[in-house]
Design a protein around this motif. Structure first.
Motif, mmCIF file in Angstrom:
data_model
loop_
_atom_site.group_PDB
_atom_site.id
_atom_site.type_symbol
_atom_site.label_atom_id
_atom_site.label_comp_id
_atom_site.label_asym_id
_atom_site.label_seq_id
_atom_site.Cartn_x
_atom_site.Cartn_y
_atom_site.Cartn_z
ATOM 1 N N ARG A 1 6.169 4.602 -0.386
ATOM 2 C CA ARG A 1 7.397 4.053 -0.963
ATOM 3 C C ARG A 1 7.343 4.303 -2.470
ATOM 4 O O ARG A 1 6.353 3.970 -3.121
ATOM 5 N N ASP B 1 13.055 9.921 3.841
ATOM 6 C CA ASP B 1 13.549 9.539 5.162
ATOM 7 C C ASP B 1 14.646 8.489 5.037
ATOM 8 O O ASP B 1 15.567 8.444 5.843
ATOM 9 N N SER B 2 14.527 7.653 4.031
ATOM 10 C CA SER B 2 15.564 6.672 3.737
ATOM 11 C C SER B 2 15.428 6.259 2.277
ATOM 12 O O SER B 2 14.408 6.521 1.645
ATOM 13 N N MET C 1 11.797 6.065 0.644
ATOM 14 C CA MET C 1 10.829 5.807 1.708
ATOM 15 C C MET C 1 10.498 7.124 2.412
ATOM 16 O O MET C 1 11.412 7.830 2.859
ATOM 17 N N TYR C 2 9.220 7.438 2.487
ATOM 18 C CA TYR C 2 8.729 8.594 3.243
ATOM 19 C C TYR C 2 7.895 8.027 4.390
ATOM 20 O O TYR C 2 6.737 7.640 4.202
ATOM 21 N N HIS C 3 8.515 7.931 5.561
ATOM 22 C CA HIS C 3 7.913 7.219 6.682
ATOM 23 C C HIS C 3 6.605 7.831 7.168
ATOM 24 O O HIS C 3 5.616 7.116 7.333
ATOM 25 N N THR C 4 6.577 9.126 7.429
ATOM 26 C CA THR C 4 5.354 9.727 7.974
ATOM 27 C C THR C 4 4.214 9.698 6.953
ATOM 28 O O THR C 4 3.051 9.655 7.331
ATOM 29 N N ARG C 5 4.549 9.698 5.669
ATOM 30 C CA ARG C 5 3.532 9.620 4.615
ATOM 31 C C ARG C 5 3.150 8.173 4.302
ATOM 32 O O ARG C 5 2.225 7.937 3.536
ATOM 33 N N LYS C 6 3.904 7.213 4.882
ATOM 34 C CA LYS C 6 3.708 5.793 4.591
ATOM 35 C C LYS C 6 3.667 5.574 3.086
ATOM 36 O O LYS C 6 2.730 5.002 2.529
ATOM 37 N N ASN D 1 -0.955 4.649 3.738
ATOM 38 C CA ASN D 1 -1.409 5.891 4.362
ATOM 39 C C ASN D 1 -2.936 5.894 4.466
ATOM 40 O O ASN D 1 -3.630 5.750 3.457
ATOM 41 N N THR E 1 1.635 2.464 -0.819
ATOM 42 C CA THR E 1 1.248 3.254 0.346
ATOM 43 C C THR E 1 0.356 2.457 1.293
ATOM 44 O O THR E 1 -0.397 1.574 0.863
#
Length: 144
Positions: free
Chosen positions: A49, A29-30, A42-47, A67, A65
Motif C-alpha cells: 500500500r 489494483d485499486s 493498493m497492489y494486491h499481489t505485492r501486498k 509481503n 507491506t
C-alpha cells in the motif's frame, strides 16, 4: 523486496509522484482517497500500500507491506518471530522502539527511521515505513 531505511522499498523512493510509481509497478489494483484526501495505491499481489501526501503535492510519503518477501539487512521479516528480528535490528543500531498494543497487536515504532513493525501472536504481520524529516527542519527529506 528490500527495505532501504529513509529511502523506500526497492526502487520505490519517497518523493516519487504517482506517474513515477506507475512506470515501475504498473497501475494499482485499486486506489482511494483517505480521510486526509491523500491518494492511496493498493497492489494486491505485492501486498503493498503506497500513500501519496496531498499536502506535499502528492509525493509518495508512506509505504505499508505484509509481503513475505520483504527484507531488511538481508533478513526476511514477515512471519518471523519478533524475538528473532529484534536482535538483527539492534545489531544494526535500529533502536530505540516505542511499543503500543491495540486489540492484542503489538506495534513497535522506531522514530529515527519512521519504521513500524506490527506483531500478532509474536509474529511480524505488517511493516510500515514513512519519509523522514530533514534534521532540524519541518520539511521531508525526499529521496526522489
Amino acid at each position: 523486496m528490500e527495505i532501504k531505511l529513509k529511502y523506500g522499498i526497492d526502487n520505490l523512493l519517497f518523493g516519487m509522484k504517482e506517474q513515477d510509481v506507475i512506470k515501475i509497478l504498473g497501475k494499482p489494483d485499486s486506489s482511494y482517497k483517505d480521510e486526509d484526501e491523500n491518494v492511496v495505491y493498493m497492489y494486491h499481489t505485492r501486498k503493498l500500500r503506497l500513500t501519496f501526501y496531498k499536502d506535499e503535492d502528492f509525493k509518495l510519503g508512506y509505504m505499508t507491506t505484509s509481503n513475505s518477501g520483504v527484507k531488511l539487512f538481508n533478513s526476511f521479516l514477515i512471519g518471523k518471530d519478533w524475538s528473532e528480528v529484534y536482535p538483527i535490528l539492534e545489531k544494526n543500531k535500529i533502536k530505540p522502539f516505542e511499543m503500543d498494543t491495540n486489540e492484542g497487536v503489538v506495534s513497535y515504532f522506531n522514530e529515527p527511521n519512521w519504521l513500524f513493525f506490527h506483531v500478532d501472536y509474536n509474529e511480524i504481520i505488517k511493516i510500515e515505513l514513512g519519509a523522514v524529516f530533514k534534521e532540524k527542519e519541518d520539511d521531508f527529506d525526499w529521496k526522489f
